[in-house]
Design an enzyme around this catalytic site. Sequence first.
Site, PDB file in Angstrom:
ATOM      1  CE  LYS A 182      17.005   7.646   4.663  1.00  0.00           C
ATOM      2  NZ  LYS A 182      17.303   8.400   3.426  1.00  0.00           N
ATOM      3  CB  CYS A 192       8.254  -1.488  11.466  1.00  0.00           C
ATOM      4  SG  CYS A 192       6.802  -1.873  10.516  1.00  0.00           S
ATOM      5  CD  GLU A 220      18.381  11.455  -6.862  1.00  0.00           C
ATOM      6  OE1 GLU A 220      17.738  10.467  -7.248  1.00  0.00           O
ATOM      7  OE2 GLU A 220      18.453  11.785  -5.667  1.00  0.00           O
ATOM      8  CD  GLU A 264      12.118  10.745  -3.205  1.00  0.00           C
ATOM      9  OE1 GLU A 264      12.152   9.839  -2.382  1.00  0.00           O
ATOM     10  OE2 GLU A 264      13.128  11.385  -3.554  1.00  0.00           O
ATOM     11  CG  ASN A 306      10.645  -4.185  10.440  1.00  0.00           C
ATOM     12  OD1 ASN A 306       9.883  -4.030   9.489  1.00  0.00           O
ATOM     13  ND2 ASN A 306      11.909  -3.811  10.414  1.00  0.00           N
ATOM     14  N   GLY A 307       8.386  -6.517   9.317  1.00  0.00           N
ATOM     15  CA  GLY A 307       8.517  -7.502   8.248  1.00  0.00           C
ATOM     16  C   GLY A 307       7.162  -8.039   7.846  1.00  0.00           C
ATOM     17  CD1 TRP A 344       5.367   3.476   6.162  1.00  0.00           C
ATOM     18  CD2 TRP A 344       5.420   1.536   5.078  1.00  0.00           C
ATOM     19  NE1 TRP A 344       5.241   3.745   4.826  1.00  0.00           N
ATOM     20  CE2 TRP A 344       5.274   2.574   4.132  1.00  0.00           C
ATOM     21  CE3 TRP A 344       5.481   0.222   4.617  1.00  0.00           C
ATOM     22  CZ2 TRP A 344       5.177   2.342   2.765  1.00  0.00           C
ATOM     23  CZ3 TRP A 344       5.392  -0.008   3.252  1.00  0.00           C
ATOM     24  CH2 TRP A 344       5.245   1.051   2.349  1.00  0.00           C
ATOM     25  CE  LYS A 370      15.723  12.897  -3.613  1.00  0.00           C
ATOM     26  NZ  LYS A 370      16.541  11.773  -3.908  1.00  0.00           N
ATOM     27  CG  HIS A 429      13.952   9.679 -30.753  1.00  0.00           C
ATOM     28  ND1 HIS A 429      14.022   9.309 -32.078  1.00  0.00           N
ATOM     29  CD2 HIS A 429      15.216  10.001 -30.393  1.00  0.00           C
ATOM     30  CE1 HIS A 429      15.278   9.382 -32.483  1.00  0.00           C
ATOM     31  NE2 HIS A 429      16.021   9.802 -31.479  1.00  0.00           N
ATOM     32  NE  ARG A 469      13.549   1.509  10.994  1.00  0.00           N
ATOM     33  CZ  ARG A 469      14.576   0.757  10.627  1.00  0.00           C
ATOM     34  NH1 ARG A 469      15.794   1.189  10.807  1.00  0.00           N
ATOM     35  NH2 ARG A 469      14.392  -0.427  10.090  1.00  0.00           N
TER      36      ARG A 469
HETATM   37  C1  F6R Z   1      14.769   8.522  -2.930  1.00  0.00           C
HETATM   38  C2  F6R Z   1      15.109   7.436  -2.019  1.00  0.00           C
HETATM   39  C3  F6R Z   1      14.843   6.046  -2.457  1.00  0.00           C
HETATM   40  C4  F6R Z   1      15.980   5.109  -2.019  1.00  0.00           C
HETATM   41  C5  F6R Z   1      15.608   3.650  -2.325  1.00  0.00           C
HETATM   42  C6  F6R Z   1      16.742   2.709  -1.955  1.00  0.00           C
HETATM   43  O1  F6R Z   1      15.055   9.763  -2.374  1.00  0.00           O
HETATM   44  O2  F6R Z   1      15.575   7.659  -0.932  1.00  0.00           O
HETATM   45  O3  F6R Z   1      14.611   5.963  -3.835  1.00  0.00           O
HETATM   46  O4  F6R Z   1      17.144   5.487  -2.705  1.00  0.00           O
HETATM   47  O5  F6R Z   1      14.461   3.301  -1.620  1.00  0.00           O
HETATM   48  O6  F6R Z   1      17.042   2.815  -0.596  1.00  0.00           O
HETATM   49  P1  F6R Z   1      18.399   2.238  -0.015  1.00  0.00           P
HETATM   50  O7  F6R Z   1      19.509   3.067  -0.584  1.00  0.00           O
HETATM   51  O8  F6R Z   1      18.274   2.368   1.462  1.00  0.00           O
HETATM   52  O9  F6R Z   1      18.498   0.819  -0.483  1.00  0.00           O
END
Ligand code: F6R
Length: 619
Positions: free
Chosen positions: A614, A2, A488, A495, A105-106, A78, A492, A511, A30
């Site tokens: 985010k 949020c 990773e 996502e 927020n929360g 959110w 990516k 395996h 966000r």
């Molecule tokens: C993937 C991504 C998430 C964040 C995770 C931790 O692209 O962005 O997996 O890495 O939510 O977020 P932070 O680094 O803000 O704690």
Amino acid sequence: MCGIVGYVGPVEDGTALEVVMEGLTRLEYRGYDSAGVALVAGDRVETRKRAGKLENLRRELDEHPLPVSRTGIGHTRWATHGGPTDTNAHPHRGGTDGKLALIHNGIIENFHALKSELIADNVAFASETDTEVVAHLLAAAYTTTPDLTEAMRAVVARLDGAFTLLAVHADQPGVVVGARRNSPLVVGLGDGENYLGSDVAAFIGHTRAALELAQDQIVTITPDTVTVVDFDGTPAQGKAYEVTWDAAAAEKGGYATFMEKEINDQPHAVRDTLFGRTDTDGRLTLDELRIPEEKLREIDRITIVACGTAAYAGMVAKYAIERWTRIPVEVSLAHEFRYCDPIVDEQTLVVSISQSGETMDTLMAVKHARELGALTISICNTHGSTIPRESDAVLYTHAGPEIAVASTKAFLAQITASYILGLYLAQLRGGTFADDVRAVLEELAEIPDKIQTVLDRMGRVKEIAGFMADSRAVLFLGRHVGFPVALEGALKLKELAYIHAEGFAAGELKHGPIALIEPGQPVFVVVPSPSSEHGLHGKIVSNIQEIRARGARTIVIAEDGDHDVVPFSDEVIRVPATAPLLAPLLTVVPLQVFALWLSTAKGLDVDQPRNLAKSVTVE
Ligand code: F6R
């Protein structure tokens, strides 16, 4: 998650709506699924809110304009309690006189009990949210204590959970009151106007002077004053700081998407994170840690806690820190950490890694580690955020604002900062490696230019992504530090392109996962340098042959001059040679670029993929 904005301006000025909407626009990154605003107008507070993106709210404001006002709050939501509907969108009204509105927020963990109490008092609820409970409690508190700050103090004493709250009341037309516990809130200091925001992006277009709040504090802003008190009413002072990010840094800088810009920002992100960490003799100096060296020398175990991409940065760092310090390093997903009875004591260093500094899972892991007596260091990209404040020390990454939901430049900056920490510990503790610290630092200093070289070669990756848009599944293989890079790469792609993707340690193939290989199956292989120890390079070349023999389409990321991979590769993507432990800073880049262009080829929203936020500020 949020996003929150609050604003109070001069009496003759009526720009609250413009300021709040601009703040909400800057906070879009966000992630959110509804939005709303509330303005103080005469003896009422007027609200407008809509499910969906800000365009929907703008349309609503065009159809039902709000009066000019100098005081307003705005929110991007959110959804947690209650779906993303118009009714559940914030602000929420408290009481029945239309004078009070609140945003949040929360999560209020005891909202069921509080709601039952209010229903027993005949309070009617319009929404399914936990937030509305707080709005009604605040309205009730205001009737007995007609001062918004004092009423807020009475209410927060009854709340369990994590929250940032902002409220306005028509009887105090030039006032916005905020409260925070475990959720972000920063103050922007203007001239005859003041701001509140979930982060500085909310007011970066207006002021760079900011005030950081501590946990469990209430802030009251008027056009000319900012007053902070602890939840118990004790006067407090926020910590003033200058925002160094400019408004342009938060824009796309000429690229079509924030993600493309951020991928191209990576040489700067690494360079800036390395900047200023050494003295004139080339020795690392981490004065900002402010932890006695003696304490760091006593550490006998390191646990890294993080989530998602940040956890993969931790996995990369484990190889390097163990190698350089000979201290055992464990990487724990932050949301698992608390529940696995972790072995942590006063000699354990718990390093959290977080771009946002607000990830609730990581925050809770840090708090748990501190309860167990551990020394905690936060590697974080966001000044004024909660995790650094809850840690014993912080090492900031200097990646600049990361707006695209999928993390890219923060990942490289996190690896860089973890390496700096590992090298610093090695230097402090003396060991056999300490003398080599300078050599690694010199190699690290060359990395930004090498990343640029990788970026300059990405034309072919874009083409490959273009003709793989119909792929149903893509696999990623790596060994040693290439294994987290493979994870990773897969993350990516999931996502951004919504394609099933898996990362494996290449040695694990035989395996089980090799059963997935069928003719035409695309497999990316992150190949370690031929200079790697223990014959690692030869082993992965054998793995490539094994999958090629079963029909896989192999896209191989290999160092310049590595000719051994050529006979078994459908595509070879070249990266400059570097020390094996530093290779992830280069090899991950083509995988980010691939996911970006595959998502683009599918016509998807690169910056805000579906279902993702985010900052993940709930557990
Ligand atoms: C993937 C991504 C998430 C964040 C995770 C931790 O692209 O962005 O997996 O890495 O939510 O977020 P932070 O680094 O803000 O704690």
